[in-house]
Design an enzyme around this catalytic site. Sequence first.
Site, PDB file in Angstrom:
ATOM      1  N   PHE A 139      -2.828  68.105  50.704  1.00  0.00           N
ATOM      2  CA  PHE A 139      -2.369  69.479  50.923  1.00  0.00           C
ATOM      3  C   PHE A 139      -2.493  70.269  49.610  1.00  0.00           C
ATOM      4  CE2 PHE A 139       0.894  72.734  51.646  1.00  0.00           C
ATOM      5  CZ  PHE A 139       0.589  73.130  52.934  1.00  0.00           C
ATOM      6  N   ASP A 216       4.011  61.748  49.961  1.00  0.00           N
ATOM      7  CA  ASP A 216       4.412  62.999  50.584  1.00  0.00           C
ATOM      8  C   ASP A 216       4.591  62.732  52.076  1.00  0.00           C
ATOM      9  OD1 ASP A 216       4.377  65.454  51.952  1.00  0.00           O
ATOM     10  OD2 ASP A 216       3.514  66.444  50.198  1.00  0.00           O
ATOM     11  N   TYR A 241      11.351  71.456  57.668  1.00  0.00           N
ATOM     12  CA  TYR A 241      11.159  72.495  58.697  1.00  0.00           C
ATOM     13  C   TYR A 241      10.049  72.144  59.664  1.00  0.00           C
ATOM     14  CZ  TYR A 241       7.822  73.958  55.072  1.00  0.00           C
ATOM     15  OH  TYR A 241       6.851  73.972  54.112  1.00  0.00           O
ATOM     16  N   LYS A 242       9.431  70.959  59.515  1.00  0.00           N
ATOM     17  CA  LYS A 242       8.382  70.530  60.441  1.00  0.00           C
ATOM     18  C   LYS A 242       9.048  69.745  61.569  1.00  0.00           C
ATOM     19  CE  LYS A 242       4.891  71.256  56.976  1.00  0.00           C
ATOM     20  NZ  LYS A 242       4.179  70.778  55.811  1.00  0.00           N
ATOM     21  N   ARG A 390      -5.522  72.565  65.371  1.00  0.00           N
ATOM     22  CA  ARG A 390      -4.638  71.424  65.152  1.00  0.00           C
ATOM     23  C   ARG A 390      -3.543  71.454  66.199  1.00  0.00           C
ATOM     24  NH1 ARG A 390      -1.278  70.951  59.644  1.00  0.00           N
ATOM     25  NH2 ARG A 390       0.047  72.371  60.828  1.00  0.00           N
TER      26      ARG A 390
HETATM   27  C1  LIG Z   1       4.043  71.630  54.644  1.00  0.00           C
HETATM   28  C2  LIG Z   1       3.641  70.910  53.426  1.00  0.00           C
HETATM   29  C3  LIG Z   1       4.058  71.340  52.155  1.00  0.00           C
HETATM   30  C4  LIG Z   1       4.847  72.621  52.017  1.00  0.00           C
HETATM   31  O1  LIG Z   1       5.437  72.828  50.794  1.00  0.00           O
HETATM   32  P1  LIG Z   1       6.496  74.034  50.646  1.00  0.00           P
HETATM   33  O2  LIG Z   1       6.912  74.005  49.261  1.00  0.00           O
HETATM   34  O3  LIG Z   1       7.602  73.774  51.629  1.00  0.00           O
HETATM   35  O4  LIG Z   1       5.786  75.298  51.016  1.00  0.00           O
HETATM   36  C5  LIG Z   1       3.705  70.565  51.056  1.00  0.00           C
HETATM   37  N1  LIG Z   1       2.966  69.438  51.191  1.00  0.00           N
HETATM   38  C6  LIG Z   1       2.540  69.009  52.405  1.00  0.00           C
HETATM   39  C7  LIG Z   1       1.743  67.755  52.528  1.00  0.00           C
HETATM   40  C8  LIG Z   1       2.849  69.748  53.545  1.00  0.00           C
HETATM   41  O5  LIG Z   1       2.428  69.327  54.742  1.00  0.00           O
END
Ligand SMILES: *Cc1c(COP(=O)(O)O)cnc(C)c1O
Length: 418
Positions: A139, A216, A241-242, A390
């Site tokens: 990401f 992660d 929040y996911k 997705r």
């Molecule tokens: C959703 C997501 C993030 C989001 O990071 P925020 O700081 O909450 O915006 C980071 N890493 C991964 C792998 C994600 O899927």
Amino acid sequence: MTSAQILGDQYQEATAAGATALDAADPLASYGDRFITPDGEKVIYLDGNSLGRPPAASADRINDFVRAQWGTRLIRGWTDGWMDLPQIIGDRLGSVMLGAAAGQVTVGDSTTVMLYKLIRAAVDAHPERREILIDTDNFPTDRFIVEGIAAERGLTVRWIQPDPTAGVTVDQVVEAVTGNTALVVLSHVSYRSGYLADMEAITRAAHDVGALILWDLCHSVGVIPTQLDAWGVDLAVGCTYKYLNGGPGSPAFGYVRSEHQSRLPQPIWGWLGREDPFEMEQGYQVATGIRGFISGTPSILGMLAMQDTIDMIDEVGITAVRAKSVQLTEYAVMLVNEWLVPRGVEIASPLDPERRGGHITINHDSYRAALDTLWDRNVIPDFRTPNGLRLGLSPLSTSFADVYAGVDAIHEVTRAAG
Ligand SMILES: *Cc1c(COP(=O)(O)O)cnc(C)c1O
């Protein structure tokens, strides 16, 4: 396992009746009613892995919090229990789904900031090791944080290039880690392909050369069980929040293995991470344990909703959530194979359920343009560059009928695109 084995006796060909039968046999089916849905219109939501739906209980919990706690207890709320909430929820996450004993998980900051704190702490603990290992398909925030820390500390980033329709394999990690690797940073489930990395074997490979590893868990927490303690994981970070339905911008969580807590110096020295913060003393004196990884005032409002989803997962068990997740993605793959693959759509996700997380991505050149049409029709998948839709299937709030209706609508727009 075959599709028929995964989907059980309810396995049917691609018909609406087949989806109805799968829902009828689903032990988690009733949980769909525990979520708030739009009044008066049916929305097929296939993006619960990006922003989960709100649990109905969260509306009550937030209302009650504002009136009875914030509104009534006022500043006294901090000593009534708010201050301990990051650790209380952290421990629950640990026991309900992460396989982490108490005292190793805290909730706070954004995922991005939590990644920064833990990655910096890990590389600073091993200044003689000069490399951070990460993959090009990770990401963006994970890659950028690693690049920024490398620049700050004069380190080198070593890149693994995974197959974009799969993810980082054990062999790739074995080949890339060396005695010079300070830290390996990988996603448990790839945000694009949905590939589920072999956390246990990869962690072992990192440890074999003395490197630390940070996982992660953004796209796996709440849908795939882990055994962070038993697998020897050093550090982990995840979103709430996911699949945990904590609401837009709800804070992240961080796991720091207890043996590392006193050796890893997290870089953001704030007053609440100090021993005895309310003494307001001169000089930073890091708190013992996981509290030393807190920087400033925790977002108590942001920690309310996630508790309702943690409760639901506790009720049914994370293993049952994972079992339904495997069925949902297998069913989606079956429909895509039947309807879309003959029209030139590519499944850019693992077909092996053992290596697949809670979402799948399907590629077609028309899909960037198709997204608006689908959203206008209340069918909400996500788009991932360059040409992928997705489909995120959140087991507590997604039915097999949703998957059927969603892939059916995608079939229609694919057909219209020719
Ligand atoms: C959703 C997501 C993030 C989001 O990071 P925020 O700081 O909450 O915006 C980071 N890493 C991964 C792998 C994600 O899927």
